[in-house]
Scaffold this active site. Sequence first.
Site, PDB file in Angstrom:
ATOM      1  N   GLY A 151       0.826  -1.204   0.000  1.00  0.00           N
ATOM      2  CA  GLY A 151       0.000   0.000   0.000  1.00  0.00           C
ATOM      3  C   GLY A 151       0.862   1.257   0.000  1.00  0.00           C
ATOM      4  N   MET A 179       2.791   2.479   2.144  1.00  0.00           N
ATOM      5  CA  MET A 179       4.160   2.261   2.638  1.00  0.00           C
ATOM      6  C   MET A 179       4.882   1.184   1.830  1.00  0.00           C
ATOM      7  SD  MET A 179       4.672   4.404   5.029  1.00  0.00           S
ATOM      8  CE  MET A 179       6.102   3.808   5.928  1.00  0.00           C
ATOM      9  N   ASP A 227       0.338  -8.636  -2.357  1.00  0.00           N
ATOM     10  CA  ASP A 227      -0.746  -7.828  -1.808  1.00  0.00           C
ATOM     11  C   ASP A 227      -2.063  -8.463  -2.252  1.00  0.00           C
ATOM     12  OD1 ASP A 227      -0.947  -4.601  -0.787  1.00  0.00           O
ATOM     13  OD2 ASP A 227      -2.779  -5.485  -1.623  1.00  0.00           O
ATOM     14  N   SER A 262       9.352   4.998  10.105  1.00  0.00           N
ATOM     15  CA  SER A 262       8.817   6.361  10.034  1.00  0.00           C
ATOM     16  C   SER A 262       9.200   6.985   8.702  1.00  0.00           C
ATOM     17  CB  SER A 262       9.366   7.212  11.185  1.00  0.00           C
ATOM     18  OG  SER A 262       8.773   8.498  11.127  1.00  0.00           O
ATOM     19  N   LYS A 305       9.318   3.202  18.363  1.00  0.00           N
ATOM     20  CA  LYS A 305       8.420   3.865  17.388  1.00  0.00           C
ATOM     21  C   LYS A 305       7.200   4.450  18.091  1.00  0.00           C
ATOM     22  CE  LYS A 305       6.877   5.199  13.376  1.00  0.00           C
ATOM     23  NZ  LYS A 305       5.527   5.032  13.080  1.00  0.00           N
ATOM     24  N   HIS A 317       8.239   7.630  19.669  1.00  0.00           N
ATOM     25  CA  HIS A 317       8.399   8.581  18.550  1.00  0.00           C
ATOM     26  C   HIS A 317       7.034   9.167  18.171  1.00  0.00           C
ATOM     27  CE1 HIS A 317       7.947   9.293  14.208  1.00  0.00           C
ATOM     28  NE2 HIS A 317       9.186   9.768  14.221  1.00  0.00           N
ATOM     29  N   ASN A 318       6.029   8.300  18.051  1.00  0.00           N
ATOM     30  CA  ASN A 318       4.714   8.792  17.639  1.00  0.00           C
ATOM     31  C   ASN A 318       4.041   9.604  18.734  1.00  0.00           C
ATOM     32  OD1 ASN A 318       5.273   7.223  15.362  1.00  0.00           O
ATOM     33  ND2 ASN A 318       3.105   6.810  15.034  1.00  0.00           N
ATOM     34  N   GLU A 372       5.403  12.850  18.291  1.00  0.00           N
ATOM     35  CA  GLU A 372       4.749  13.410  17.089  1.00  0.00           C
ATOM     36  C   GLU A 372       3.403  14.055  17.459  1.00  0.00           C
ATOM     37  OE1 GLU A 372       4.920  10.700  13.569  1.00  0.00           O
ATOM     38  OE2 GLU A 372       2.744  10.807  13.643  1.00  0.00           O
ATOM     39  N   TYR A 373       2.625  13.384  18.309  1.00  0.00           N
ATOM     40  CA  TYR A 373       1.332  13.938  18.734  1.00  0.00           C
ATOM     41  C   TYR A 373       1.538  15.295  19.426  1.00  0.00           C
ATOM     42  CZ  TYR A 373      -1.672   9.725  18.189  1.00  0.00           C
ATOM     43  OH  TYR A 373      -2.404   8.674  17.713  1.00  0.00           O
TER      44      TYR A 373
HETATM   45  N1  LIG Z   1       1.073   5.403   6.270  1.00  0.00           N
HETATM   46  C1  LIG Z   1       2.066   5.716   7.101  1.00  0.00           C
HETATM   47  O1  LIG Z   1       2.484   6.877   7.184  1.00  0.00           O
HETATM   48  C2  LIG Z   1       2.736   4.663   7.939  1.00  0.00           C
HETATM   49  C3  LIG Z   1       4.005   4.943   8.459  1.00  0.00           C
HETATM   50  C4  LIG Z   1       4.660   3.969   9.216  1.00  0.00           C
HETATM   51  C5  LIG Z   1       4.058   2.747   9.432  1.00  0.00           C
HETATM   52  N2  LIG Z   1       2.826   2.512   8.903  1.00  0.00           N
HETATM   53  C6  LIG Z   1       2.272   1.161   9.125  1.00  0.00           C
HETATM   54  O2  LIG Z   1       2.536   0.393   7.953  1.00  0.00           O
HETATM   55  C7  LIG Z   1       1.497  -0.547   7.742  1.00  0.00           C
HETATM   56  C8  LIG Z   1       0.906  -0.331   6.360  1.00  0.00           C
HETATM   57  O3  LIG Z   1       0.417   0.983   6.279  1.00  0.00           O
HETATM   58  P1  LIG Z   1      -0.011   1.663   4.895  1.00  0.00           P
HETATM   59  O4  LIG Z   1      -0.174   3.110   5.195  1.00  0.00           O
HETATM   60  O5  LIG Z   1       0.873   1.231   3.798  1.00  0.00           O
HETATM   61  O6  LIG Z   1      -1.461   1.000   4.702  1.00  0.00           O
HETATM   62  P2  LIG Z   1      -2.273   0.834   3.342  1.00  0.00           P
HETATM   63  O7  LIG Z   1      -3.675   0.594   3.759  1.00  0.00           O
HETATM   64  O8  LIG Z   1      -1.961   1.929   2.401  1.00  0.00           O
HETATM   65  O9  LIG Z   1      -1.681  -0.517   2.715  1.00  0.00           O
HETATM   66  C9  LIG Z   1      -1.855  -1.773   3.266  1.00  0.00           C
HETATM   67  C10 LIG Z   1      -1.804  -2.787   2.136  1.00  0.00           C
HETATM   68  O10 LIG Z   1      -1.814  -4.079   2.702  1.00  0.00           O
HETATM   69  C11 LIG Z   1      -2.651  -4.891   1.916  1.00  0.00           C
HETATM   70  N3  LIG Z   1      -3.088  -6.006   2.741  1.00  0.00           N
HETATM   71  C12 LIG Z   1      -3.908  -5.979   3.805  1.00  0.00           C
HETATM   72  N4  LIG Z   1      -4.014  -7.199   4.351  1.00  0.00           N
HETATM   73  C13 LIG Z   1      -3.207  -8.006   3.627  1.00  0.00           C
HETATM   74  C14 LIG Z   1      -2.869  -9.373   3.709  1.00  0.00           C
HETATM   75  N5  LIG Z   1      -3.386 -10.164   4.674  1.00  0.00           N
HETATM   76  N6  LIG Z   1      -2.039  -9.874   2.787  1.00  0.00           N
HETATM   77  C15 LIG Z   1      -1.535  -9.081   1.816  1.00  0.00           C
HETATM   78  N7  LIG Z   1      -1.808  -7.778   1.694  1.00  0.00           N
HETATM   79  C16 LIG Z   1      -2.633  -7.247   2.595  1.00  0.00           C
HETATM   80  C17 LIG Z   1      -3.760  -3.987   1.432  1.00  0.00           C
HETATM   81  O11 LIG Z   1      -4.351  -4.513   0.255  1.00  0.00           O
HETATM   82  C18 LIG Z   1      -2.983  -2.690   1.190  1.00  0.00           C
HETATM   83  O12 LIG Z   1      -2.510  -2.590  -0.133  1.00  0.00           O
HETATM   84  C19 LIG Z   1       0.502  -0.341   8.879  1.00  0.00           C
HETATM   85  O13 LIG Z   1       0.795  -1.245   9.914  1.00  0.00           O
HETATM   86  C20 LIG Z   1       0.775   1.082   9.326  1.00  0.00           C
HETATM   87  O14 LIG Z   1       0.439   1.291  10.664  1.00  0.00           O
HETATM   88  C21 LIG Z   1       2.154   3.431   8.152  1.00  0.00           C
HETATM   89  O1  LIG Z   2       6.360   8.165  11.726  1.00  0.00           O
HETATM   90  C1  LIG Z   2       5.514   8.100  10.850  1.00  0.00           C
HETATM   91  O2  LIG Z   2       5.754   7.882   9.652  1.00  0.00           O
HETATM   92  C2  LIG Z   2       4.069   8.292  11.262  1.00  0.00           C
HETATM   93  O3  LIG Z   2       3.942   8.416  12.642  1.00  0.00           O
HETATM   94  C3  LIG Z   2       3.278   7.104  10.832  1.00  0.00           C
HETATM   95  O4  LIG Z   2       3.601   6.009  11.635  1.00  0.00           O
HETATM   96  C4  LIG Z   2       1.803   7.289  10.633  1.00  0.00           C
HETATM   97  O5  LIG Z   2       1.455   8.341   9.845  1.00  0.00           O
HETATM   98  C5  LIG Z   2       0.982   7.098  11.852  1.00  0.00           C
HETATM   99  O6  LIG Z   2       0.334   5.860  11.588  1.00  0.00           O
HETATM  100  C6  LIG Z   2      -0.081   8.086  12.168  1.00  0.00           C
HETATM  101  O7  LIG Z   2      -0.537   7.785  13.447  1.00  0.00           O
HETATM  102  P1  LIG Z   2      -1.900   8.295  14.030  1.00  0.00           P
HETATM  103  O8  LIG Z   2      -2.978   7.719  13.123  1.00  0.00           O
HETATM  104  O9  LIG Z   2      -1.971   7.719  15.392  1.00  0.00           O
HETATM  105  O10 LIG Z   2      -1.876   9.774  13.981  1.00  0.00           O
END
Ligand SMILES: NC(=O)c1ccc[n+]([C@@H]2O[C@H](COP(=O)([O-])OP(=O)(O)OC[C@H]3O[C@@H](n4cnc5c(N)ncnc54)[C@H](O)[C@@H]3O)[C@@H](O)[C@H]2O)c1
Ligand SMILES: O=C(O)[C@H](O)[C@@H](O)[C@H](O)[C@H](O)COP(=O)(O)O
Length: 307
Positions: A9, A11, A30, A114, A166, A169-170, A173-174
């Site tokens: 997705g 990330m 995915d 992050s 992490k 860290h978050n 961030e808040y």
């Molecule tokens: N978006 C951010 O800024 C951020 C930053 C750091 C960490 N994260 C963490 O990274 C993880 C992914 O976040 P994201 O923002 O990419 O989410 P997203 O919803 O954009 O992507 C998740 C992807 O996983 C796929 N998926 C879900 N279940 C699955 C499975 N069982 N098998 C295969 N694919 C599956 C979905 O189809 C989707 O494409 C989360 O745990 C999130 O907390 C997100």
């Molecule tokens: O360091 C980062 O890249 C962000 O913190 C990342 O992890 C994400 O954007 C959080 O999932 C948002 O968290 P909240 O939904 O709790 O604001």
Amino acid sequence: MELGLVGLGKMGGNMRQRIRNAGHTVVGFDHNQDISDAKDLADMVGKLTATGQPKVVWMMVPVQAIDPVVTELAELLSPGDIVIDGGNSRWTDDTRRAAQLAEKDIRFVDCGVSGGVWGLENGYALMCGGDKETVDVVMPIFEALKPEGEFGFVHAGKVGAGHFSKMVHNGIEYGIMQAYAEGYELLETADIVENVPEAFESWREGTVIRSWLLDLMVNALKEDTHLDKIRGYAEDSGEGRWTVEAAIDNAVPVPAIAAALFARFASRQEDSPAMKAIAAMRNQFGGHAVKGAESADPSYATPPTKH
Ligand SMILES: NC(=O)c1ccc[n+]([C@@H]2O[C@H](COP(=O)([O-])OP(=O)(O)OC[C@H]3O[C@@H](n4cnc5c(N)ncnc54)[C@H](O)[C@@H]3O)[C@@H](O)[C@H]2O)c1
Ligand SMILES: O=C(O)[C@H](O)[C@@H](O)[C@H](O)[C@H](O)COP(=O)(O)O
């Protein structure tokens, strides 16, 4: 090096690209077949064919999907292989998952990531937990993902230490975001600073409060000067709550982080039951006027009868 990457997705998709740009092989899986390199998890694991290294699989899926993926991987991988959880998982879940995989002699690393959607370009800051030997095996992938400079990676300690790091860290961030947000509201409300976006932008250099979050706030104000297009409603994904819980467990005062978390809860209310109660009590003890709810009897706003 070769890597299986589950979840492509916001990330995982960019992480796959950054790791490939560094010359490694990534087989991504995915649920969304339009972006997947494999039809299912078994197919992905089957496509990891490099000899002389354990199979390494990185999970970048929503936190609700992590347990099912771990359970499936436990059946698909072999002793010595490695599973990495890069999601924003609660740190207390790490030891349980590591123990589940250890039953099959599969190793586990938790890695807080992050950098959000900017990571492809800027690199991802990584905070990992696990034993050193396992972390060392994955190091070429960490090197590919991390920012180019001196910092942006820590092996924080044993399993759980990465996600704990992490989480804190978050929590920070808040608190930082809340401080910028409150400053923004004050500038917008008091009719003295003529151009609020300009004031924010000026702070980007030379000030004590310059930061990447400030830069992003300036971007947002350039797109929407008074944030007219956005409702004042903020979700939270758990990290802030877990930070406050950990602070309570350790008797550490975290008033700024807790206030920032509670401000998000307040943002989701149409009306505040707590403020209704305050208005009601003021009315009871001092006869202070209340504002009637739209559905209420307007005569309620009069001082109460003394009993
Ligand atoms: N978006 C951010 O800024 C951020 C930053 C750091 C960490 N994260 C963490 O990274 C993880 C992914 O976040 P994201 O923002 O990419 O989410 P997203 O919803 O954009 O992507 C998740 C992807 O996983 C796929 N998926 C879900 N279940 C699955 C499975 N069982 N098998 C295969 N694919 C599956 C979905 O189809 C989707 O494409 C989360 O745990 C999130 O907390 C997100
Ligand atoms: O360091 C980062 O890249 C962000 O913190 C990342 O992890 C994400 O954007 C959080 O999932 C948002 O968290 P909240 O939904 O709790 O604001």
